[in-house]
Design an enzyme around this catalytic site. Structure first.
Site, mmCIF file in Angstrom:
data_model
loop_
_atom_site.group_PDB
_atom_site.id
_atom_site.type_symbol
_atom_site.label_atom_id
_atom_site.label_comp_id
_atom_site.label_asym_id
_atom_site.label_seq_id
_atom_site.Cartn_x
_atom_site.Cartn_y
_atom_site.Cartn_z
ATOM 1 C CB CYS A 54 -11.021 -27.877 -8.705
ATOM 2 S SG CYS A 54 -11.192 -28.604 -7.079
ATOM 3 C CB CYS A 94 -10.084 -31.530 -10.449
ATOM 4 S SG CYS A 94 -11.281 -31.895 -9.151
ATOM 5 C CB CYS A 146 -9.370 -31.293 -4.401
ATOM 6 S SG CYS A 146 -9.884 -31.679 -6.088
ATOM 7 N NE ARG A 176 -11.455 -29.158 -2.723
ATOM 8 C CZ ARG A 176 -12.583 -28.909 -3.390
ATOM 9 N NH1 ARG A 176 -12.670 -27.819 -4.139
ATOM 10 N NH2 ARG A 176 -13.613 -29.719 -3.319
ATOM 11 C CG HIS A 230 -7.394 -26.345 -12.183
ATOM 12 N ND1 HIS A 230 -6.145 -26.182 -11.634
ATOM 13 C CD2 HIS A 230 -8.013 -27.294 -11.428
ATOM 14 C CE1 HIS A 230 -6.005 -26.991 -10.603
ATOM 15 N NE2 HIS A 230 -7.129 -27.667 -10.451
ATOM 16 C CB SER A 237 -5.195 -30.581 -2.525
ATOM 17 O OG SER A 237 -6.521 -30.324 -2.094
ATOM 18 C CB CYS A 271 -6.542 -30.325 -7.563
ATOM 19 S SG CYS A 271 -8.127 -29.798 -8.197
ATOM 20 C CD GLU A 284 -12.696 -35.582 -7.915
ATOM 21 O OE1 GLU A 284 -12.409 -35.888 -9.083
ATOM 22 O OE2 GLU A 284 -13.780 -35.859 -7.388
#
Length: 567
Positions: free
Chosen positions: A65, A62, A546, A479, A69, A502, A549, A15
């Site tokens: 995700c 995102c 990701c 993640r 969040h 990330s 993010c 992503e």
């Protein structure tokens, strides 16, 4: 000796937009740079807004995700207000978190990274009967039979014969590093297709409790918006709870009898890859699945492990733990932001200053986080190692079983040190999925019991005093460690920063010029074909990047930034 520079831009099956530059010498990576190619401006958007609305905005960081969040955001505001959360709200949030995590891990292994190890075209050479024998030697999954494998082989053959591989296009098929036998490839492709159905079942659980997915709608600072009434059709009632249990039961079989055996056999058949991809071995995770209203008792542990030394594990003990709060910092020395500072996220700024790619200066939109002034790897591997270090029975049990089964296939014991690798991250993610399923069952049973005992409370309304409040919320996302940091002044957001998994892993060199986890993990990786750097993708994908993010795009002037024609 000649050094060759290769650039993978963009890295796909992730992503967001990630660029990886590597220097290759004598068939090995000798240096690497990780560059995020878009700017995240969500923090800028939130300034001046009502803290109760922040979770709705941060979900939009995102499209994958979203839930994580939202959870971290409400926890940050609740921490700033020292707000206690009703038990039902904690349990409902936990169920959403577990379902989202299982969905995410299934999608990552099968649909985003398995094709780094599985040669789809090779599956056409497989003998379906031999594939049945291989698969049934690993698991009693009902579809592990020659008839089903032959059907899948026929479907893939039609793709190939048409010249249009569809979802399997542009893979490095026939690459010298692809070494699974055809039967293992056919089994993996069949399970790839089945995984599409089972990740959907997990996502249904999230949607039922969250109102929709992506971008759940049921959260609130102070709890959840789910009305609970066992006898009311429009509320969370016994019928909906029973359907959740049906989905959970269906999901269990795939998680236990397909995902786990598949990861075990791929790790065993690629055992020579276990030494590659370690990189940064400071590990950071946080506890999750709170069992009480204050966030002091958790179903899964977390903490910090320096230099892979589990005996030095330092637990993060509760929401708002000052040990975590005081050790997290971000550097922008090698990032495209104005200045050169290393600060707590409470004092962080997001002021862009682009200078083009300069490998010895700024080369990424991603900031560089540190814990105790050192880079740290986050993710399922960090989470599993924390479980081992803290004596978490479920984690230890699933991990030991997996290592023993890999050793039985390879014919030699597999030490825990093998986890410090690209394949180790996949195995840890699978182990974590098994624990997530246990957490889902535990929280479901606790929710049903609490409602049956007469407790239907799901929300505790917040109040915002005058003056300034500061708080942070963490969550062990799929993640890795996700934390949101908020400064509130007179009921409005004064500053907001998100430090995401990330960002930890994809970050560039830090204030001391130490490589970030992606960069460090690539050093020493073999590269058999410079024009097709499959081995780079194997290691980078093992983190489940990701970049949406870690970075995002925003223009305060609301000008058109890019126009896309859809066909």
């Amino acid at each position: 000796m000649t050094t060759t520079r290769i650039c993978v831009d963009p890295v796909t099956r992730i992503e967001g937009h990630l660029r990886i530059d590597c220097d290759i010498r004598d068939g090995q990576v000798v240096d690497a740079w990780s560059s995020g190619q878009m700017w995240r401006g969500i923090e800028t958007i939130l300034t001046g807004r009502d803290p109760r609305d922040a979770w709705l905005y941060t979900q939009r960081i995102c499209g994958v995700c979203t839930t994580v969040h939202a959870i971290a955001s409400v926890r940050a505001v609740e921490d700033a207000l020292a707000l206690e959360i009703p038990l039902n709200a904690q349990l409902i949030r936990n169920l959403i978190v577990a379902a989202h995590g299982i969905h995410d891990h299934l999608v990552h292994f099968y649909h985003l990274s398995a094709l780094d190890w599985v040669d789809v075209v090779s599956a056409l050479k497989a003998d379906p009967m031999a594939t049945e024998r291989l698969a049934q030697g690993l698991s009693d999954w009902p579809n592990n039979n020659a008839r089903y494998f032959a059907e899948v082989q026929s479907r893939v053959g039609k793709f190939v014969a048409s010249g249009q591989l569809g979802i399997f296009a542009h893979g490095y098929w026939g690459h010298a590093a692809m070494r699974l036998p055809p039967e293992a490839n056919l089994m993996a492709v069949a399970h790839y297709l089945e995984a599409m159905d089972y990740q959907r079942k997990s996502n249904q659980i999230t949607a039922i409790l969250g109102g929709k997915t992506p971008h759940i709608q049921n959260l609130a600072v102070g709890g959840v918006a789910n009305a609970i009434n066992p006898d009311e059709q429009s509320a969370l009632n016994m019928e909906r709870l029973a359907y959740l249990k049906t989905l959970m039961d269906e999901l269990q079989g795939f998680v236990r009898r397909v995902y786990l055996p598949d990861v075990i056999v791929i790790a065993a058949l690629y055992a020579d890859w276990l030494p590659y991809g370690a990189g940064v071995m400071n590990y950071l995770s946080v506890p999750d699945f709170p069992r009480d209203t204050k966030g002091t008792d958790f179903g899964m542990p977390g903490g910090y492990i320096p230099a892979a030394d589990l005996t030095q594990f330092h637990a993060v003990k509760h929401f708002g733990d000052p040990y975590f709060e005081q050790n997290v910092k971000e550097s922008i020395k090698h990032s495209w932001y104005k200045g050169d500072w290393t600060r707590s996220p409470y004092d962080g700024e997001t002021v862009p200053e682009y200078t083009d790619f300069q490998q010895d200066a700024a080369y990424s939109w991603v900031k560089s986080p540190s814990f105790a002034d050192e880079p740290a790897q986050v993710g399922p591997l960090a989470n599993v190692l924390a479980g081992v270090a803290s004596g978490h029975a479920g984690t230890i049990g699933y991990l030991n079983t997996a290592l023993e089964r890999i050793g039985a296939i390879t014919g030699s014991p597999v030490p825990m040190a093998a986890l410090h690798s690209s394949l180790g991250r996949h195995l840890a993610r699978c182990v974590r999925t098994q624990v997530l399923y246990d957490m889902m069952v535990e929280n479901y049973q606790a929710l049903v019991a609490n409602i049956a005992a007469g407790d239907t409370t799901s929300f505790n309304p917040p109040t915002f005093p005058k003056g300034e409040q500061m708080g942070y919320g963490f969550h062990e996302a799929p993640r890795g460690v996700l934390s949101h940091w908020v400064v509130i002044e007179n009921g409005k957001i004064k500053n907001y920063q998100a430090v995401v998994p990330s960002t930890w892993n994809a970050g560039p060199r830090n204030q001391n010029d130490a490589r970030g986890p992606y960069e460090a993990s690539l050093i020493g990786n073999p590269i058999l074909e410079e024009e097709r750097p499959l081995e780079v993708l194997r290691t980078v994908h093992s983190f489940d990047p990701c970049l949406a993010c870690a970075i995002h795009l925003h223009d305060n002037a609301r000008q058109t930034i890019v126009r896309v024609n859809a066909f």
